[in-house]
Design a protein around this motif. Sequence first.
Motif, PDB file in Angstrom:
ATOM      1  N   GLU A 172       0.849  -1.173   0.003  1.00  0.00           N
ATOM      2  CA  GLU A 172      -0.010   0.013   0.124  1.00  0.00           C
ATOM      3  C   GLU A 172       0.957   1.279   0.038  1.00  0.00           C
ATOM      4  OE1 GLU A 172      -2.403  -0.425   3.478  1.00  0.00           O
ATOM      5  OE2 GLU A 172      -3.316  -2.259   2.716  1.00  0.00           O
ATOM      6  N   LEU A 173       0.452   2.360  -0.244  1.00  0.00           N
ATOM      7  CA  LEU A 173       1.011   3.688  -0.292  1.00  0.00           C
ATOM      8  C   LEU A 173       0.820   4.099   0.873  1.00  0.00           C
ATOM      9  CD1 LEU A 173       0.553   4.692  -4.160  1.00  0.00           C
ATOM     10  CD2 LEU A 173       2.494   3.420  -2.912  1.00  0.00           C
ATOM     11  N   ARG A 174       1.814   5.021   1.180  1.00  0.00           N
ATOM     12  CA  ARG A 174       1.495   5.898   2.713  1.00  0.00           C
ATOM     13  C   ARG A 174       1.090   7.242   2.643  1.00  0.00           C
ATOM     14  NH1 ARG A 174       6.909   7.058   3.967  1.00  0.00           N
ATOM     15  NH2 ARG A 174       6.008   7.985   5.910  1.00  0.00           N
ATOM     16  N   VAL A 175       0.318   7.159   1.395  1.00  0.00           N
ATOM     17  CA  VAL A 175      -0.558   8.786   1.284  1.00  0.00           C
ATOM     18  C   VAL A 175      -1.290   9.275   2.421  1.00  0.00           C
ATOM     19  CG1 VAL A 175      -2.190   9.869  -0.235  1.00  0.00           C
ATOM     20  CG2 VAL A 175      -0.486   8.084  -1.300  1.00  0.00           C
ATOM     21  N   LYS A 176      -2.160   8.499   2.936  1.00  0.00           N
ATOM     22  CA  LYS A 176      -2.850   9.066   4.102  1.00  0.00           C
ATOM     23  C   LYS A 176      -1.927   9.383   5.228  1.00  0.00           C
ATOM     24  CE  LYS A 176      -6.673   6.796   5.043  1.00  0.00           C
ATOM     25  NZ  LYS A 176      -7.773   5.956   5.484  1.00  0.00           N
ATOM     26  N   GLN A 177      -0.960   8.757   5.698  1.00  0.00           N
ATOM     27  CA  GLN A 177      -0.123   9.070   6.531  1.00  0.00           C
ATOM     28  C   GLN A 177       0.800  10.434   6.246  1.00  0.00           C
ATOM     29  OE1 GLN A 177       2.860   6.009   7.219  1.00  0.00           O
ATOM     30  NE2 GLN A 177       4.090   7.272   8.748  1.00  0.00           N
ATOM     31  N   LEU A 178       1.249  10.645   4.943  1.00  0.00           N
ATOM     32  CA  LEU A 178       2.050  11.657   4.645  1.00  0.00           C
ATOM     33  C   LEU A 178       1.097  12.845   4.352  1.00  0.00           C
ATOM     34  CD1 LEU A 178       4.098   9.926   1.786  1.00  0.00           C
ATOM     35  CD2 LEU A 178       5.105  11.239   4.070  1.00  0.00           C
ATOM     36  N   LEU A 194       7.250   5.771  -0.210  1.00  0.00           N
ATOM     37  CA  LEU A 194       5.864   5.895  -0.326  1.00  0.00           C
ATOM     38  C   LEU A 194       5.088   4.529  -0.011  1.00  0.00           C
ATOM     39  CD1 LEU A 194       5.134   7.956  -3.242  1.00  0.00           C
ATOM     40  CD2 LEU A 194       3.754   8.039  -1.146  1.00  0.00           C
ATOM     41  N   LEU A 195       6.065   3.442  -0.188  1.00  0.00           N
ATOM     42  CA  LEU A 195       5.357   1.969  -0.074  1.00  0.00           C
ATOM     43  C   LEU A 195       5.445   1.700   1.201  1.00  0.00           C
ATOM     44  CD1 LEU A 195       7.821   0.313  -2.831  1.00  0.00           C
ATOM     45  CD2 LEU A 195       5.597   1.344  -3.027  1.00  0.00           C
ATOM     46  N   MET A 196       4.333   0.777   1.702  1.00  0.00           N
ATOM     47  CA  MET A 196       4.112   0.407   2.992  1.00  0.00           C
ATOM     48  C   MET A 196       3.621  -0.976   2.747  1.00  0.00           C
ATOM     49  SD  MET A 196       1.443   1.539   6.122  1.00  0.00           S
ATOM     50  CE  MET A 196      -0.070   1.773   4.789  1.00  0.00           C
ATOM     51  N   VAL A 197       4.478  -2.020   3.141  1.00  0.00           N
ATOM     52  CA  VAL A 197       4.297  -3.382   2.971  1.00  0.00           C
ATOM     53  C   VAL A 197       3.533  -3.889   4.412  1.00  0.00           C
ATOM     54  CG1 VAL A 197       5.263  -5.651   2.520  1.00  0.00           C
ATOM     55  CG2 VAL A 197       6.108  -3.632   1.502  1.00  0.00           C
ATOM     56  N   ARG A 198       2.461  -4.630   4.227  1.00  0.00           N
ATOM     57  CA  ARG A 198       1.765  -5.123   5.427  1.00  0.00           C
ATOM     58  C   ARG A 198       1.771  -6.629   5.279  1.00  0.00           C
ATOM     59  NH1 ARG A 198      -3.331  -1.612   6.744  1.00  0.00           N
ATOM     60  NH2 ARG A 198      -2.312   0.351   7.257  1.00  0.00           N
ATOM     61  N   LYS A 199       2.070  -7.407   6.078  1.00  0.00           N
ATOM     62  CA  LYS A 199       1.629  -8.921   5.954  1.00  0.00           C
ATOM     63  C   LYS A 199       0.313  -9.128   6.467  1.00  0.00           C
ATOM     64  CE  LYS A 199       6.362 -10.313   6.720  1.00  0.00           C
ATOM     65  NZ  LYS A 199       7.284 -10.866   7.357  1.00  0.00           N
ATOM     66  N   TYR A 202      -9.680  10.065  -7.393  1.00  0.00           N
ATOM     67  CA  TYR A 202      -8.783   9.002  -7.554  1.00  0.00           C
ATOM     68  C   TYR A 202      -7.699   9.058  -6.549  1.00  0.00           C
ATOM     69  CZ  TYR A 202      -5.066   6.182  -9.848  1.00  0.00           C
ATOM     70  OH  TYR A 202      -4.323   5.177  -9.876  1.00  0.00           O
ATOM     71  N   LEU A 203      -7.403  10.229  -6.047  1.00  0.00           N
ATOM     72  CA  LEU A 203      -6.441  10.375  -4.828  1.00  0.00           C
ATOM     73  C   LEU A 203      -6.962   9.682  -3.578  1.00  0.00           C
ATOM     74  CD1 LEU A 203      -4.511  13.688  -5.382  1.00  0.00           C
ATOM     75  CD2 LEU A 203      -3.458  11.196  -5.634  1.00  0.00           C
ATOM     76  N   THR A 204      -8.082   9.829  -3.389  1.00  0.00           N
ATOM     77  CA  THR A 204      -9.150   9.424  -2.332  1.00  0.00           C
ATOM     78  C   THR A 204      -9.025   7.665  -2.330  1.00  0.00           C
ATOM     79  OG1 THR A 204     -10.511  11.243  -1.929  1.00  0.00           O
ATOM     80  CG2 THR A 204     -11.559   9.257  -1.027  1.00  0.00           C
ATOM     81  N   HIS A 205      -9.346   7.469  -3.590  1.00  0.00           N
ATOM     82  CA  HIS A 205      -9.093   5.818  -3.614  1.00  0.00           C
ATOM     83  C   HIS A 205      -7.716   5.396  -3.302  1.00  0.00           C
ATOM     84  CE1 HIS A 205     -13.221   4.701  -5.373  1.00  0.00           C
ATOM     85  NE2 HIS A 205     -13.183   5.806  -6.015  1.00  0.00           N
ATOM     86  N   ILE A 206      -6.796   6.147  -3.778  1.00  0.00           N
ATOM     87  CA  ILE A 206      -5.428   5.639  -3.604  1.00  0.00           C
ATOM     88  C   ILE A 206      -5.159   5.541  -1.965  1.00  0.00           C
ATOM     89  CG2 ILE A 206      -2.891   6.059  -3.665  1.00  0.00           C
ATOM     90  CD1 ILE A 206      -3.976   4.840  -6.256  1.00  0.00           C
ATOM     91  N   LYS A 207      -5.609   6.705  -1.392  1.00  0.00           N
ATOM     92  CA  LYS A 207      -5.316   7.070  -0.073  1.00  0.00           C
ATOM     93  C   LYS A 207      -6.228   5.901   0.859  1.00  0.00           C
ATOM     94  CE  LYS A 207      -7.827  10.348   1.761  1.00  0.00           C
ATOM     95  NZ  LYS A 207      -8.368  11.662   2.103  1.00  0.00           N
ATOM     96  N   ASN A 208      -7.369   5.231   0.263  1.00  0.00           N
ATOM     97  CA  ASN A 208      -8.024   4.286   1.077  1.00  0.00           C
ATOM     98  C   ASN A 208      -7.768   2.871   0.440  1.00  0.00           C
ATOM     99  OD1 ASN A 208      -9.364   6.210   2.538  1.00  0.00           O
ATOM    100  ND2 ASN A 208     -10.938   6.599   0.744  1.00  0.00           N
ATOM    101  N   CYS A 209      -6.916   2.887  -0.379  1.00  0.00           N
ATOM    102  CA  CYS A 209      -6.427   1.501  -0.926  1.00  0.00           C
ATOM    103  C   CYS A 209      -7.486   0.655  -1.662  1.00  0.00           C
ATOM    104  CB  CYS A 209      -5.861   0.492   0.371  1.00  0.00           C
ATOM    105  SG  CYS A 209      -4.561   1.505   1.084  1.00  0.00           S
ATOM    106  N   THR A 210      -8.221   1.436  -2.286  1.00  0.00           N
ATOM    107  CA  THR A 210      -9.423   0.812  -3.157  1.00  0.00           C
ATOM    108  C   THR A 210      -9.243   0.804  -4.535  1.00  0.00           C
ATOM    109  OG1 THR A 210     -10.568   2.896  -3.035  1.00  0.00           O
ATOM    110  CG2 THR A 210     -11.222   1.212  -1.395  1.00  0.00           C
ATOM    111  N   ARG A 211      -8.101   1.361  -4.904  1.00  0.00           N
ATOM    112  CA  ARG A 211      -7.682   1.777  -6.432  1.00  0.00           C
ATOM    113  C   ARG A 211      -6.117   1.253  -6.666  1.00  0.00           C
ATOM    114  NH1 ARG A 211     -10.343   5.647 -10.079  1.00  0.00           N
ATOM    115  NH2 ARG A 211     -12.240   4.805  -9.662  1.00  0.00           N
ATOM    116  N   ARG A 212      -5.985   0.605  -7.585  1.00  0.00           N
ATOM    117  CA  ARG A 212      -4.843   0.338  -7.885  1.00  0.00           C
ATOM    118  C   ARG A 212      -3.673   1.540  -8.581  1.00  0.00           C
ATOM    119  NH1 ARG A 212      -4.495  -5.780 -10.203  1.00  0.00           N
ATOM    120  NH2 ARG A 212      -6.068  -6.493  -8.970  1.00  0.00           N
TER     121      ARG A 212
END
Length: 70
Positions: free
Chosen positions: A7-13, A64-69, A34-44
């Motif tokens: 995921e991207l760290r957009v919301k955090q930043l 920007l990358l945030m990796v979650r297991k 589009y940015l809202t979708h990216i921020k909420n991880c609902t769009r690629r």
Amino acid sequence: MVSVSTELRVKQLLKERQWTTKMLAERTGLSESYLTHIKNCTRRWNEAILKRLADAFEIEPTELLMVRKR
């Protein structure tokens, strides 16, 4: 089996910089929707989007990358 999602760290930043989605849209040329979708991880996203976001935040794309297991 562990699945890994990137995921991207957009919301955090945005929060750290006290920016709105509208401010980020102005900096990237991307729509607020589009940015809202990216921020909420609902769009690629793709490499070009990653670069535009990194340029706007003035960071390296890898930051920007945030990796979650899962």
